[in-house]
Design a protein around this motif. Structure first.
Motif, short mmCIF file in Angstrom:
data_model
loop_
_atom_site.label_atom_id
_atom_site.label_comp_id
_atom_site.label_asym_id
_atom_site.label_seq_id
_atom_site.Cartn_x
_atom_site.Cartn_y
_atom_site.Cartn_z
N LEU A 230 40.91 44.79 41.48
CA LEU A 230 40.25 44.71 42.92
C LEU A 230 40.77 43.53 43.76
N GLU A 231 41.26 42.43 42.78
CA GLU A 231 42.17 41.29 43.37
C GLU A 231 43.39 41.78 44.04
N LEU A 232 44.05 42.65 43.27
CA LEU A 232 45.15 42.89 43.78
C LEU A 232 45.00 43.77 44.81
N ALA A 233 44.16 44.66 45.17
CA ALA A 233 43.84 45.71 45.87
C ALA A 233 43.71 45.00 47.31
N GLN A 234 42.75 43.90 47.22
CA GLN A 234 42.45 43.24 48.29
C GLN A 234 43.62 42.42 48.87
N LYS A 235 44.32 41.54 47.69
CA LYS A 235 45.52 40.70 48.00
C LYS A 235 46.47 41.53 49.01
N HIS A 236 46.96 42.70 48.43
CA HIS A 236 48.04 43.59 48.90
C HIS A 236 47.65 44.40 49.85
N ARG A 237 46.49 44.57 50.28
CA ARG A 237 45.78 45.60 51.21
C ARG A 237 46.61 46.94 50.96
N ASP A 258 31.22 45.73 45.41
CA ASP A 258 31.11 45.64 46.85
C ASP A 258 31.60 44.46 47.58
N ARG A 259 31.77 43.35 46.64
CA ARG A 259 32.23 42.15 47.37
C ARG A 259 33.63 42.05 48.06
N TYR A 260 34.48 43.15 47.52
CA TYR A 260 36.09 43.09 47.76
C TYR A 260 36.28 44.10 49.14
N ASP A 261 37.05 43.52 49.74
CA ASP A 261 37.50 44.14 50.94
C ASP A 261 38.41 45.33 50.69
N LEU A 262 38.18 46.52 50.74
CA LEU A 262 38.95 47.70 50.32
C LEU A 262 39.04 48.73 51.70
N SER A 263 39.10 48.36 52.65
CA SER A 263 38.87 48.79 53.95
C SER A 263 40.34 49.38 54.32
N SER A 264 41.61 48.80 53.45
CA SER A 264 42.64 49.29 53.85
C SER A 264 43.12 50.39 53.10
N PHE A 265 42.40 51.02 52.24
CA PHE A 265 42.59 52.30 51.51
C PHE A 265 42.49 53.71 52.54
N THR A 266 43.54 54.57 52.28
CA THR A 266 43.39 55.72 53.12
C THR A 266 43.62 56.89 52.05
N PHE A 267 43.99 56.76 51.02
CA PHE A 267 44.34 57.83 49.84
C PHE A 267 44.11 57.18 48.39
N LYS A 268 43.09 57.76 47.92
CA LYS A 268 42.77 57.56 46.33
C LYS A 268 42.83 58.86 45.63
N ALA A 269 43.42 58.73 44.57
CA ALA A 269 43.69 59.84 43.71
C ALA A 269 43.18 60.05 42.36
N CYS A 270 42.82 61.07 41.79
CA CYS A 270 42.16 61.33 40.39
C CYS A 270 42.85 62.31 39.59
N THR A 271 43.29 62.30 38.35
CA THR A 271 43.58 63.50 37.76
C THR A 271 43.49 63.10 36.12
N SER A 272 43.87 63.78 35.21
CA SER A 272 44.09 63.64 33.99
C SER A 272 42.84 63.94 32.81
N ALA A 273 41.75 63.76 33.44
CA ALA A 273 40.26 63.83 32.77
C ALA A 273 39.36 64.54 33.61
#
Length: 502
Positions: A230-237, A258-273
């Motif tokens: 979460l820290e990396l996601a927020q730091k690097h947008r 919910d305290r982290y700013d993740l508003s930069s995300f446009t694409f989240k993916a999931c696979t493998s399980a």
């Protein structure tokens, strides 16, 4: 393509691990040096290198440098035993094995063979050659090579959940198909892809390769932890990510999510399980940006895509076949079944994304193939599923995980879904164990929620009162954590062995 980005945006960040960042110009120059060094050592197109290390900038540069020299790459799982590392290195025909200090210490030189050159990616030593000593001088450039559509790109060894890993050979044509689809997912200059899954996994490569091919910024974690992610996601947008379900679950369970700013995300993916519907819904509700689930295998064949944000009423499915992908159902005798709603069978798939075969295992390759009446090649998934009336695929279970009790088919996923309704159950896996009376019988392994005081027998009684007679649990055992592979697959074989040993 990386060389093109180095010309067009030389100072743009390409790779970041921790506090170390390589620009596209720096990455391109390092790729050239690596490719030139491999050629200096006599490696030619079609040869292979192996890598046994944790994710970092040097790992990615090495992978790309090998490709530029026309070589294939065999990325090996650090979690493998020393004997497996030796076997996979030999099976791939690798003359060079690149390691970091932790993995070099775990894999003695005599395991990898006297003909294999060992080089330390992190410049550590202890008897092995250091990367900086091995590399050709700065400014070295390789002789250009010409690659064909079927030229091997990588050999990915299966996670070994069913025994000895098999080498799955992917071609440049398969990877190019993934790159062509990348623009639709928003990859390009300015995108930031955060990964926290290992580089030996196809799960990771399907986002790493498009990110770099399209000029994005790849940020890597060597090991996943919720706060660090979460820290990396927020730091690097961060704009893009690929996670496996257990990682999504840990993030959703994290008290400060919910305290982290993740508003930069446009694409989240999931696979493998398996990605349960309730968890998908929670991610959609709490995490900005779209959520896409991919169903498929490293071997390729037919894949399905579920755009969770567009089809919130289909979260119990894995979506519809991807464009250009065909999925059919076959019965236990290998005969094709009509595609009718609710009709169940093994899934076989065909698409431009299909493995060339298993490395040095033609019989295993043939076992994985199915041919239709016109002789067209499909890949068998080993999964059982059915389509709903709208053409969305509902997965049941791996065929090998299905429990046959007293002649009745029992699908562990059905029992697991029911058990998750119990307020004390945080995680669960159901496996079949031998039974003199029924042939097989289902047993549940349950991770209790923190603070729960429910005992195993009361949960089993609750469960058996909600299912049919043939589905009743023979036993229920508590476990601190379900055994999983590095990409989140539950290792049911280990659970069966655990039960049989007691």
């Amino acid at each position: 393509m990386i060389a093109g980005h180095a010309r067009q945006q030389p100072d743009a960040p390409a790779l970041t691990t921790g506090e170390q960042t390589l620009s596209y110009a720096q990455l391109d120059a390092l790729i050239d040096r690596i490719a030139a060094t491999l050629q200096r050592d006599g490696l030619t197109p079609g040869d292979t290198i192996a890598i046994d290390a944790f994710a970092n900038n040097a790992y990615v540069a090495l992978f790309m440098g090998a490709l530029r020299a026309g070589l294939a790459v065999a990325p090996l799982a650090p979690s493998s035993t020393p004997a497996q590392i030796g076997t996979m290195t030999g099976d791939a025909g690798a003359r060079h094995l690149f390691l970091d200090a932790p993995n070099a210490a775990a894999v003695p030189a005599d395991i990898t063979g006297h003909g294999v050159r060992r080089i330390r990616l992190d410049d550590s030593t202890d008897g092995d050659e250091r990367l900086s000593d091995w590399l050709a001088p700065e400014g070295a450039r390789p002789t250009p090579v010409t690659l064909g559509w079927t030229h091997p790109f990588n050999i990915i060894y299966s996670s070994g959940t069913t025994g000895t890993p098999k080498g799955i050979v992917h071609s440049h044509g398969l990877r190019w198909g993934q790159i062509r689809r990348a623009e639709a997912a928003g990859y390009g200059p300015g995108n930031v892809t955060l990964i926290a899954t290992p580089l030996y996994s196809n799960t990771t490569l399907v986002v790493v390769i498009p990110t770099l091919a399209r000029g994005g910024h790849l940020v890597m974690m060597s090991k996943f932890d919720t706060r660090g992610y979460l820290e990396l996601a927020q730091k690097h947008r961060a704009t893009h990510t690929m996670l496996v379900p257990v990682q999504y679950q840990r993030l959703m369970d994290y008290a400060d999510f919910d305290r982290y700013d993740l508003s930069s995300f446009t694409f989240k993916a999931c696979t493998s399980a398996p990605f349960n519907a309730a968890l998908k819904a929670q991610v959609l509700q709490r995490w900005p940006g779209g959520l896409t689930e991919y169903y498929g295998m490293t071997e390729g064949g037919g894949s399905c895509i579920l755009y969770c944000h567009l089809f919130p009423n289909k979260l119990h499915t894995v979506g519809q076949p991807a464009e250009g992908h065909e999925i059919r159902l076959i019965d236990e005798d290998g005969k094709e079944l009509p595609r009718e709603p609710e009709l169940m069978g093994e899934l076989v798939g065909r698409s431009p994304s299909m493995m060339m075969g298993y490395q040095n295992q033609p019989e295993k390759t043939r076992e994985a193939e199915w041919f239709d009446a016109e002789g067209r090649r499909f890949i068998r998934t080993g999964d059982v599923g059915r389509f709903d009336a709208d053409g969305f695929l509902i997965l049941m279970d791996r065929r090998k995980d299905m429990v046959i009790s007293g002649g009745f088919n029992i699908y562990p996923s059905d029992l697991e879904a029911e058990l998750r309704q119990h307020p004390a159950v945080a995680d669960v896996a159901v496996v079949g164990v031998p039974s003199k009376e029924w042939g097989e019988t289902p047993v549940a392994f349950v991770v209790r929620k923190a603070g729960s005081t429910d005992d195993a027998e009361s949960i089993r009684a609750w469960m058996n009162g909600r299912v049919g007679k043939t589905q009743r649990l023979h036993a229920l055992r508590f476990i601190d954590e379900l055994p999983r592979s590095a990409i989140g697959k539950i290792l049911k074989r280990e659970l069966r062995e655990t039960y049989s040993e007691t």
